[in-house]
Scaffold this motif. Structure first.
Motif, PDB file in Angstrom:
ATOM      1  N   TYR A 243       0.839  -1.206   0.000  1.00 26.04           N
ATOM      2  CA  TYR A 243       0.000   0.000   0.000  1.00 26.04           C
ATOM      3  C   TYR A 243       0.870   1.251   0.000  1.00 26.04           C
ATOM      4  N   GLY A 246       2.290   2.067  -3.350  1.00 27.28           N
ATOM      5  CA  GLY A 246       1.329   2.772  -4.189  1.00 27.28           C
ATOM      6  C   GLY A 246       1.263   4.254  -3.865  1.00 27.28           C
ATOM      7  N   GLU A 265       6.910  -0.260 -14.174  1.00 29.77           N
ATOM      8  CA  GLU A 265       5.839  -0.982 -13.501  1.00 29.77           C
ATOM      9  C   GLU A 265       4.851  -1.607 -14.484  1.00 29.77           C
ATOM     10  N   ARG A 266       4.709  -1.029 -15.661  1.00 35.29           N
ATOM     11  CA  ARG A 266       3.751  -1.581 -16.629  1.00 35.29           C
ATOM     12  C   ARG A 266       4.149  -2.996 -17.052  1.00 35.29           C
ATOM     13  N   THR A 269       3.632  -5.453 -14.097  1.00 32.66           N
ATOM     14  CA  THR A 269       2.266  -5.840 -13.769  1.00 32.66           C
ATOM     15  C   THR A 269       1.572  -6.609 -14.889  1.00 32.66           C
ATOM     16  N   VAL A 302      -0.872  -6.599  -5.465  1.00 27.02           N
ATOM     17  CA  VAL A 302      -1.325  -5.713  -6.543  1.00 27.02           C
ATOM     18  C   VAL A 302      -2.502  -4.862  -6.066  1.00 27.02           C
ATOM     19  N   ALA A 303      -3.437  -5.484  -5.362  1.00 29.31           N
ATOM     20  CA  ALA A 303      -4.598  -4.741  -4.873  1.00 29.31           C
ATOM     21  C   ALA A 303      -4.177  -3.657  -3.891  1.00 29.31           C
ATOM     22  N   THR A 306      -2.372  -0.819  -5.774  1.00 26.31           N
ATOM     23  CA  THR A 306      -3.333  -0.046  -6.565  1.00 26.31           C
ATOM     24  C   THR A 306      -4.141   0.885  -5.669  1.00 26.31           C
ATOM     25  N   TYR A 309      -1.984   3.728  -4.625  1.00 26.36           N
ATOM     26  CA  TYR A 309      -1.770   4.681  -5.725  1.00 26.36           C
ATOM     27  C   TYR A 309      -2.980   5.599  -5.900  1.00 26.36           C
ATOM     28  N   LEU A 310      -4.170   5.033  -5.855  1.00 21.71           N
ATOM     29  CA  LEU A 310      -5.378   5.845  -6.044  1.00 21.71           C
ATOM     30  C   LEU A 310      -5.532   6.859  -4.910  1.00 21.71           C
TER      31      LEU A 310
END
Length: 340
Positions: A243, A246, A265-266, A269, A302-303, A306, A309-310
């Motif tokens: 977390y 992100g 990162e692209r 992932t 990943v969750a 993400t 990041y948001l």
């Protein structure tokens, strides 16, 4: 060709790591290519500062095995501590070593061999986890070893150009800081319990913008062993660190743009992590230990990243441009003969 002279910077902050700090210093003193000096930068801890000065003295002057103990001259945090070391260093190249890691004997020698190319401005090495329990937890995927500050599956192998080096096992020419400034203050670890990072990513992107022809290399012959305490082998820490990554990436992309901020990162992932999930599920079907746990950990990581990041993107927009980090100016240190 003159020998490359390294100043090694180790940032420290707690007496709880006293044995680790001593081991890190001894690993630098044991290099096959001797360092010009080791700089211990203490992050706003007067007791630790006094204890280290009692152990190593004040300023022995440059020379193989010499250790200088400095107080962080900036705000609390790893970035300001590193900038303090950069400003005081006497070497042509500055290497950074975590305070809970030990370098293999040829660490500096391998890095020095890369600096024979004048275009090379930074070199990072391979960081291997030293698990506190004695072995990797069965559920812990190698693709997420960055969670514990180590090289992870999916990184280039051998000697390869990279977007950024990893800060706990990295080196830079002094001229890189002259061109791009220091580490950004306000990003990365600052004594808070949340394990933020990415300050080296932001610096490396800024360096490439300042010096477009610069090469940044990963040389996995330059090995260090990074201690992973038992607390960091737990799934709770794994989730918190994902977390926080992100959050950190959101800060970086706010500063440098999504193109560069998420370039590496692209691929990670879209290619590396799906393959990791597939391997974990395959191992689970074959009855192999930890397969389901590894697949689940990848999905959870990943969750978490993400979500961080948001949240970080929303906070960064609310804070406004550049409000979170200012690249600290780095005064030029005393010059040495034999700069690469």
């Amino acid at each position: 060709m003159p020998r490359t002279e390294f100043s090694v910077v180790i940032c420290v902050y707690t007496e709880d790591r006293w044995p680790d700090i001593l081991a890190a210093v001894e690993s630098v003193r044991g290099q096959s290519l001797p360092a010009l000096e080791t700089l211990l930068v203490v992050d706003h801890n007067p007791a630790l500062l006094a204890r280290l000065r009692a152990a190593y003295g004040t300023d022995p002057g440059p020379g193989p095995g010499s250790v200088r103990v400095l107080a962080n001259a900036g705000p609390r945090g790893l970035s300001a501590g590193r900038n303090t070391g950069i400003a005081a260093a006497r070497g042509a190249v500055l290497a950074f070593l975590d305070d809970d890691a030990v370098a293999e004997a040829d660490w500096l020698r391998h890095m020095a061999s890369d600096y024979t190319d004048a275009r090379v401005m930074a070199v990072g090495g391979r960081t291997v986890p030293a698990w506190g329990s004695g072995r990797r937890p069965a559920w812990f995927p190698e693709e997420f070893d960055w969670v514990v500050g180590c090289a992870y599956k999916g990184m280039p192998r051998g000697r390869a150009p990279v977007r950024n080096v990893l800060g706990g096992n990295a080196s830079f020419r002094r001229s890189a800081f002259d061109a791009a400034g220091g580490f950004a203050v306000g990003i990365g670890r600052d004594g808070d319990r949340r394990p933020l990072g990415c300050e080296e990513t932001e610096l490396c992107i800024r360096l490439k913008r300042a010096v477009p022809e610069a090469l940044l290399l990963l040389d996995d012959r330059a090995v260090i062993h990074h201690k992973v305490p038992l607390a960091r082998e737990r799934f709770g820490y794994f989730r918190r660190r994902a977390y926080a990554e992100g959050l950190s990436k959101a800060r970086v992309t706010r500063q440098v743009g999504m193109g560069k901020g998420l370039e590496s990162e692209r691929r990670y992932t879209t290619r590396v992590l799906p393959a990791a999930v597939a391997r974990g599920l395959r191992d689970a079907l074959l009855g192999r230990r930890g397969g389901a746990g590894r697949a689940g950990a990848v999905v959870a990581g990943v969750a978490g990243a993400t979500a961080g990041y948001l949240v970080g993107a929303v906070r960064s927009r609310a804070a406004g441009p550049d409000s979170w980090a200012v690249a600290a100016p780095v005064p030029a240190g005393p010059r040495q003969e034999g700069r690469p």
